[in-house]
Design a protein around this motif. Structure first.
Motif, PDB file in Angstrom:
ATOM      1  N   SER A   6      10.816  43.106   2.652  1.00  0.00           N
ATOM      2  CA  SER A   6       9.597  43.043   1.081  1.00  0.00           C
ATOM      3  C   SER A   6      10.317  42.271   0.069  1.00  0.00           C
ATOM      4  O   SER A   6       9.298  41.801  -0.138  1.00  0.00           O
ATOM      5  CB  SER A   6      10.044  44.508   1.115  1.00  0.00           C
ATOM      6  OG  SER A   6       9.263  45.045   0.258  1.00  0.00           O
ATOM      7  N   GLU A  21       9.359  39.036  -0.200  1.00  0.00           N
ATOM      8  CA  GLU A  21       8.384  38.557   0.324  1.00  0.00           C
ATOM      9  C   GLU A  21       7.810  38.063  -1.285  1.00  0.00           C
ATOM     10  O   GLU A  21       6.795  38.388  -1.479  1.00  0.00           O
ATOM     11  CB  GLU A  21       7.279  39.391   0.917  1.00  0.00           C
ATOM     12  CG  GLU A  21       7.430  39.457   2.497  1.00  0.00           C
ATOM     13  CD  GLU A  21       6.366  40.453   3.801  1.00  0.00           C
ATOM     14  OE1 GLU A  21       6.739  41.360   2.633  1.00  0.00           O
ATOM     15  OE2 GLU A  21       6.724  39.969   4.599  1.00  0.00           O
ATOM     16  N   GLN A  22       8.434  39.508  -2.446  1.00  0.00           N
ATOM     17  CA  GLN A  22       8.080  39.661  -3.392  1.00  0.00           C
ATOM     18  C   GLN A  22       8.769  38.573  -4.120  1.00  0.00           C
ATOM     19  O   GLN A  22       8.280  38.565  -5.460  1.00  0.00           O
ATOM     20  CB  GLN A  22       7.643  41.326  -4.159  1.00  0.00           C
ATOM     21  CG  GLN A  22       7.548  42.114  -3.831  1.00  0.00           C
ATOM     22  CD  GLN A  22       8.133  43.497  -3.891  1.00  0.00           C
ATOM     23  OE1 GLN A  22       8.556  44.041  -5.061  1.00  0.00           O
ATOM     24  NE2 GLN A  22       8.428  44.359  -3.052  1.00  0.00           N
TER      25      GLN A  22
END
Length: 287
Positions: A21, A24-25
């Motif tokens: 996550s 992805e950020q």
């Protein structure tokens, strides 16, 4: 070579989902901060010697994500803007290097049993991951950068009108340097130089010395496999035997890597180099 290529299912719990996550950020600061926590947890699991299937899957996915993650962009010493990763300046390099520790400590037999995956697949996964990390770090490192540093420092300090001001700032850099607009350029150059040296140190002193013994251990009498992964790590054919010399060295376990004409010539040059650097040894050998 992602873990699912060897039938290791994606983790739904544990550390890997959060790492994914954060990637992805594109939050590399938070990613590498968490990577430190993950690698410490993996180290504890390995020392405890007990690992569930879920923990093993999470470990391999986490190592894969950390190993493949982008590294910080290099500090721009031509810019008067501060480098955004200053407070976490070495977390990315440190995390990559710790993967070599985690891989070297893996009990392949136990992991194979826990995951019900062949040892061969696990070995190739680990070595592929480690070789890709070494290649990435080698590519970032600038050889002989220190030779240019003096001129670069001069370019940064040259806007100062009075030599006395430069001398004063050099003596008490912590108090005076903040008063000048070139502060960030100077800090960025110092950070760039430090990271460049660290890239070299971590590859040569840590990762190489774990990488080659692992290749020798996992691929005994398979020189082709050893050379293949050394090439994948970014080394040219002319660097292979020098790399083995400074890591595993020539011994009964590595002798197969020195076979053939090129190996014999390399050994002759190596011994000649020793004789040239140690005249007493050469004289005694000729008695």
């Amino acid at each position: 070579m992602p873990p699912d290529s060897i039938h290791i299912r994606r983790s739904t719990e544990g550390h890997a989902p959060l790492l994914k996550s954060l990637l992805e950020q594109n939050d590399l600061k938070a990613f590498y901060q968490h990577a430190k926590t993950v690698l410490t947890a993996i180290n504890k699991l390995q020392h405890d010697g007990v690992m569930t299937r879920e923990e093993a899957c999470d470990m391999l996915w986490s190592l894969y994500l950390i190993g493949g993650a982008p590294m910080y962009e290099a500090p721009d010493y031509t810019s008067d803007q501060p480098w955004p990763y200053k407070n976490e300046k070495n977390n990315d390099i440190y995390s990559k290097a710790r993967i070599s520790t985690a891989i070297s400590l893996m009990d392949i037999n136990q992991l194979s049993t826990t995951l019900k995956i062949s040892k061969r697949k696990l070995i190739h996964f680990n070595i592929s991951l480690l070789s890709s990390i070494i290649k990435k770090i080698k590519k970032m490192h600038i050889k002989n950068f220190h030779k240019n540093e003096e001129s670069l420092y001069h370019e940064i300090f040259s806007p100062i009108k009075h030599q006395s001001e430069m001398d004063a700032s050099a003596k008490d850099i912590g108090n005076d340097i903040k008063d000048y607009e070139w502060t960030h350029k100077w800090n960025n150059l110092v950070t760039f130089s430090s990271r460049n040296q660290m890239l070299d140190t971590y590859v040569i002193r840590i990762m190489e010395k774990r990488f080659i013994p692992m290749l020798v251990k996992y691929f005994p009498d398979q020189a082709g496999e050893v050379v293949k992964y050394i090439r994948k790590a970014g080394y040219g054919d002319g660097e292979v035997l020098d790399l083995i010399d400074r890591t595993a060295g020539y011994n009964s376990k590595t002798a197969y890597l020195y076979q053939g004409k090129s190996g014999e010539e390399h050994r002759k040059k190596f011994h000649q180099k020793i004789r040239n650097s140690c005249p007493d040894v050469s004289r005694n050998a000729n008695k």
